[in-house]
Write an enzyme that holds these catalytic residues in place. Sequence first.
Site, PDB file in Angstrom:
ATOM      1  CB  CYS A   1      -0.972  -0.041   1.183  1.00 29.02           C
ATOM      2  SG  CYS A   1      -2.411   1.030   0.960  1.00 29.02           S
ATOM      3  CG  PHE A   2       2.070   5.270   2.588  1.00 25.48           C
ATOM      4  CD1 PHE A   2       1.226   6.226   2.054  1.00 25.48           C
ATOM      5  CD2 PHE A   2       3.251   5.690   3.177  1.00 25.48           C
ATOM      6  CE1 PHE A   2       1.550   7.575   2.104  1.00 25.48           C
ATOM      7  CE2 PHE A   2       3.578   7.028   3.235  1.00 25.48           C
ATOM      8  CZ  PHE A   2       2.729   7.979   2.697  1.00 25.48           C
TER       9      PHE A   2
ATOM     10  N   GLY B   1      -5.891   6.001  -1.934  1.00 27.92           N
ATOM     11  CA  GLY B   1      -6.372   7.117  -2.740  1.00 27.92           C
ATOM     12  C   GLY B   1      -5.316   7.682  -3.652  1.00 27.92           C
TER      13      GLY B   1
ATOM     14  CG  HIS C   1      -4.443  -3.558   2.730  1.00 28.02           C
ATOM     15  ND1 HIS C   1      -4.142  -3.050   3.971  1.00 28.02           N
ATOM     16  CD2 HIS C   1      -4.550  -2.486   1.910  1.00 28.02           C
ATOM     17  CE1 HIS C   1      -4.086  -1.722   3.915  1.00 28.02           C
ATOM     18  NE2 HIS C   1      -4.336  -1.365   2.661  1.00 28.02           N
TER      19      HIS C   1
ATOM     20  CD  GLU D   1      -3.269  -6.552   5.611  1.00 26.46           C
ATOM     21  OE1 GLU D   1      -4.268  -5.802   5.604  1.00 26.46           O
ATOM     22  OE2 GLU D   1      -2.354  -6.451   4.769  1.00 26.46           O
TER      23      GLU D   1
END
Length: 380
Positions: A264-265, A308, A354, A356
């Site tokens: 993600c980030f 986003g 994600h 997880e």
Amino acid sequence: MTTSTRGASKVPAVLVLEDGRIFRGRAYGAVGETFGEAVFSTGMTGYQETLTDPSYHRQVVVMTAPHVGNTGVNDEDPESARIWVAGYVVRDPARVSSNWRAQRSLDEELRHQGVVGIQGIDTRALTRHLRERGAMRVGIFSGSALPDEGTMLAEVRQAPEMSGADLSAEVATKETYVVPAIGEKKFTVAAVDLGIKGMTPHRMAERGIEVHVLPATATAEDVYAVNPDGVFFSNGPGDPATADGPVAVMQEVLRRRTPLFGICFGNQILGRALGFGTYKLKYGHRGINQPVQDRTTGKVEVTAHNHGFAVDAPLDKVSDTPFGRAEVSHVCLNDNVVEGLQLLDQPAFSVQYHPEAAAGPHDAAYLFDRFVTLMEAERA
């Protein structure tokens, strides 16, 4: 944010978007006012994990599923120690929790943690509006003395935007902590917490990894002080264009050729570290039903998302970077957004979603095994 935790079921509430559109309903959760970025989540389950995901910091989440709260709230499923969403929007909340694990209702939990919400509005119309106009600032106002529409709109437009927001340090741990390996310890991983979810180090611990979770402000010296076999960069909120510190740390990890995994980030950080740009998506990807293709295998996975922003990297070629050749490894089949990167000349990769996914789906859990394989190869 101002809140009251008294009962809210019949209290009037108003949702105001920055473009002037207004929805009227009833308060849900705490009574008061709150501001954030309006986004929608398409998951039909896993609302407790969504609420406690630090990546939702300063966002007002609109649930597209019409009925929310059916299974109540328990103390086992949160992804962090608190609810992070700035506000919560639902159509028809459950009147009664119906699950053997439920310890209290969702409404009670929102009130207890001071989260302002609204119920009884047409969330489908609101979602369609956000899809057409894009994510935007929003305010929720509830109580007996609501301001006039002009005042509410002015307050919404004064709220900070998500573009340019540097939020990781606000949600990350302040002190390093260790999640021990389950069973035999095989590897040590330094995990830079940019808004990490509790299930992430657990997934690594299941594979014999001792995880040292470091603050978002960790330096390269902090990372290598734990003598890691691999380095992990987590999910988190905010604009990746502000994350100069984590980018610098990742570049040092790449220079040392330590096995690296980001989600993600962390995927956006890898993109920046390699020299790619990032940009804000019109309304983002959120929910647990996003189709992504792993281009290395051709397999299509249903995946959990909350982002986003995205990496601006070419889909049709291998790119030369300061750290060797890189390519887009995963792509979203809805809109061709970059969903993963990998280096071809050293052990580093990332995904935008994600893997997880505590609430499911679990299609992408193999990515933790891929990280283990990189560390095994490096050790050999």
